[in-house]
Write a protein that holds these residues in place. Structure first.
Motif, short mmCIF file in Angstrom:
data_model
loop_
_atom_site.label_atom_id
_atom_site.label_comp_id
_atom_site.label_asym_id
_atom_site.label_seq_id
_atom_site.Cartn_x
_atom_site.Cartn_y
_atom_site.Cartn_z
N VAL A 1 0.24 2.80 4.31
CA VAL A 1 1.43 3.45 3.76
C VAL A 1 2.67 2.60 4.02
O VAL A 1 3.55 2.49 3.15
CB VAL A 1 1.60 4.86 4.36
CG1 VAL A 1 2.91 5.49 3.92
CG2 VAL A 1 0.42 5.75 3.95
N ARG A 2 2.73 1.97 5.16
CA ARG A 2 3.87 1.10 5.47
C ARG A 2 3.87 -0.11 4.55
O ARG A 2 4.90 -0.57 4.09
CB ARG A 2 3.80 0.68 6.94
CG ARG A 2 4.99 -0.12 7.42
CD ARG A 2 4.99 -0.23 8.93
NE ARG A 2 3.75 -0.82 9.43
CZ ARG A 2 2.79 -0.14 10.09
NH1 ARG A 2 2.93 1.15 10.32
NH2 ARG A 2 1.71 -0.75 10.52
N GLY A 3 2.67 -0.65 4.27
CA GLY A 3 2.54 -1.74 3.31
C GLY A 3 2.60 -3.12 3.93
O GLY A 3 2.95 -3.29 5.10
N ARG B 1 1.69 -1.29 -1.06
CA ARG B 1 1.64 -0.13 -0.17
C ARG B 1 1.06 1.06 -0.91
O ARG B 1 1.04 1.10 -2.14
CB ARG B 1 3.04 0.23 0.33
CG ARG B 1 4.00 0.65 -0.76
CD ARG B 1 5.35 1.07 -0.23
NE ARG B 1 6.21 1.53 -1.31
CZ ARG B 1 6.16 2.75 -1.84
NH1 ARG B 1 5.28 3.64 -1.38
NH2 ARG B 1 6.96 3.10 -2.83
N ALA B 2 0.60 2.03 -0.14
CA ALA B 2 0.12 3.30 -0.69
C ALA B 2 1.17 4.38 -0.45
O ALA B 2 1.86 4.36 0.58
CB ALA B 2 -1.19 3.69 -0.04
N ASP C 1 2.16 5.20 -6.35
CA ASP C 1 3.25 5.62 -7.21
C ASP C 1 3.82 4.45 -8.02
O ASP C 1 4.89 4.55 -8.62
CB ASP C 1 4.37 6.30 -6.42
CG ASP C 1 4.93 5.42 -5.31
OD1 ASP C 1 4.50 4.25 -5.19
OD2 ASP C 1 5.81 5.90 -4.57
N GLU C 2 3.09 3.34 -8.02
CA GLU C 2 3.44 2.19 -8.84
C GLU C 2 2.16 1.47 -9.20
O GLU C 2 1.13 1.67 -8.55
CB GLU C 2 4.40 1.26 -8.11
CG GLU C 2 3.83 0.72 -6.81
CD GLU C 2 4.80 -0.18 -6.07
OE1 GLU C 2 5.90 -0.41 -6.58
OE2 GLU C 2 4.44 -0.66 -4.99
N LEU D 1 -4.38 -4.72 -1.17
CA LEU D 1 -3.82 -4.08 0.02
C LEU D 1 -4.87 -3.96 1.12
O LEU D 1 -4.62 -4.34 2.27
CB LEU D 1 -3.28 -2.69 -0.37
CG LEU D 1 -2.80 -1.79 0.77
CD1 LEU D 1 -1.66 -2.44 1.53
CD2 LEU D 1 -2.38 -0.43 0.21
N LEU D 2 -6.04 -3.46 0.79
CA LEU D 2 -7.08 -3.33 1.80
C LEU D 2 -7.57 -4.70 2.27
O LEU D 2 -7.88 -4.89 3.45
CB LEU D 2 -8.24 -2.50 1.23
CG LEU D 2 -7.93 -1.01 1.07
CD1 LEU D 2 -8.97 -0.32 0.21
CD2 LEU D 2 -7.85 -0.33 2.43
N GLY D 3 -7.62 -5.66 1.34
CA GLY D 3 -8.04 -7.01 1.72
C GLY D 3 -7.11 -7.63 2.76
O GLY D 3 -7.55 -8.43 3.59
N ALA D 4 -5.83 -7.27 2.70
CA ALA D 4 -4.88 -7.78 3.69
C ALA D 4 -5.20 -7.29 5.10
O ALA D 4 -4.78 -7.89 6.09
CB ALA D 4 -3.46 -7.37 3.30
#
Length: 247
Positions: A163-165, A174-175, A195-196, A205-208
């Protein structure tokens, strides 16, 4: 130039009327299949006055703006979200082979947003470019909800990090929401809300966080749920569903 005298290229006009995609229109025009007021036009940017009475024909038949159609598809994994694939891969349009609506073949429909080849679930289609633009607007469009199977058991700190991203290739990924749905011994299912829309955003994101996506299913767009629609099947959206998406 006054708004009433605005001009648009012929290919764009065909696309906005829901006749075909803009790229397909350009090919038709270049092939000499399109005429304006009885004269063959080969320039995709040939200007057409918005709201004017130019008579446009394809293969000698005048075009009528088709009735607007909005539908949802449960996209299977392995299909590409495009009308034509230069590598010969199967596309989402395979799901519409032979399909009819009101006892006639489906009009040309464009995907509203996209899901990558390895992803599945709710994918919208329509022949209304203005509506599609509103739904995919990164600021005002509805949220998208995904159920994601991952090769790890995320803890609360990792969910908070999603969520923080993170910064990735100059963009903040980010989520809006990330929560654990259920967990097994070695993998888990998450619910992630965006939301985008960015290309492959959830996978990147998950790969990060060194987490691999095993399955990714879009289950909702705004309040519109995928529900029990079978994989590879589609249905037309009702007025109430359209109003809720456009709210």
């Amino acid at each position: 130039m006054a708004a009433g005298n605005a001009r648009h290229g012929l290919a764009r006009v065909l696309s906005k009327r829901g006749v075909c995609s803009r790229s397909e229109a350009a090919r038709w025009i270049a092939a000499g299949r399109v005429s304006v007021d009885g004269r063959t036009v080969r320039d995709p940017e040939f200007p057409i006055i918005a709201g004017g009475n130019a008579r446009i024909a394809v293969d000698g038949r005048d075009i009528d703006e088709p009735a607007r159609l909005y539908l949802m598809l449960n996209k299977p994994r392995g299909l590409v979200t495009t009308a034509q694939d230069e590598r010969g891969r199967d596309t989402v349009y395979r799901c519409f082979d032979g399909a009819q609506w009101n006892n006639a073949p489906l009009p040309w429909l464009a995907p509203v947003g996209r899901l990558d080849q390895a992803s599945e679930g709710l994918l919208l289609f329509c022949n209304d470019p203005e509506w599609a633009a509103r739904i995919t607007d990164p600021q005002a469009g509805p949220d998208k909800t995904y159920h994601v199977q991952v090769d790890a058991i995320p803890d609360e700190a990792l969910l908070a990090g999603l969520v923080r991203g993170v910064e990735h290739e100059g963009a903040l990924l980010r989520a809006k929401v990330a929560r654990l749905l259920r967990a097994g011994e070695r993998n888990a299912w998450l619910e992630i809300v965006l939301d985008e829309g960015r290309n492959r955003q959830i996978r990147r994101l998950l790969g990060a966080f060194d987490i691999e996506v095993l399955r990714l299913v879009r289950v909702a767009v705004g309040g519109l749920l995928l529900g029990d629609l079978p994989k590879g099947q589609w249905r037309v959206l009702g007025e109430a569903e359209l109003a809720a998406l456009d709210a």
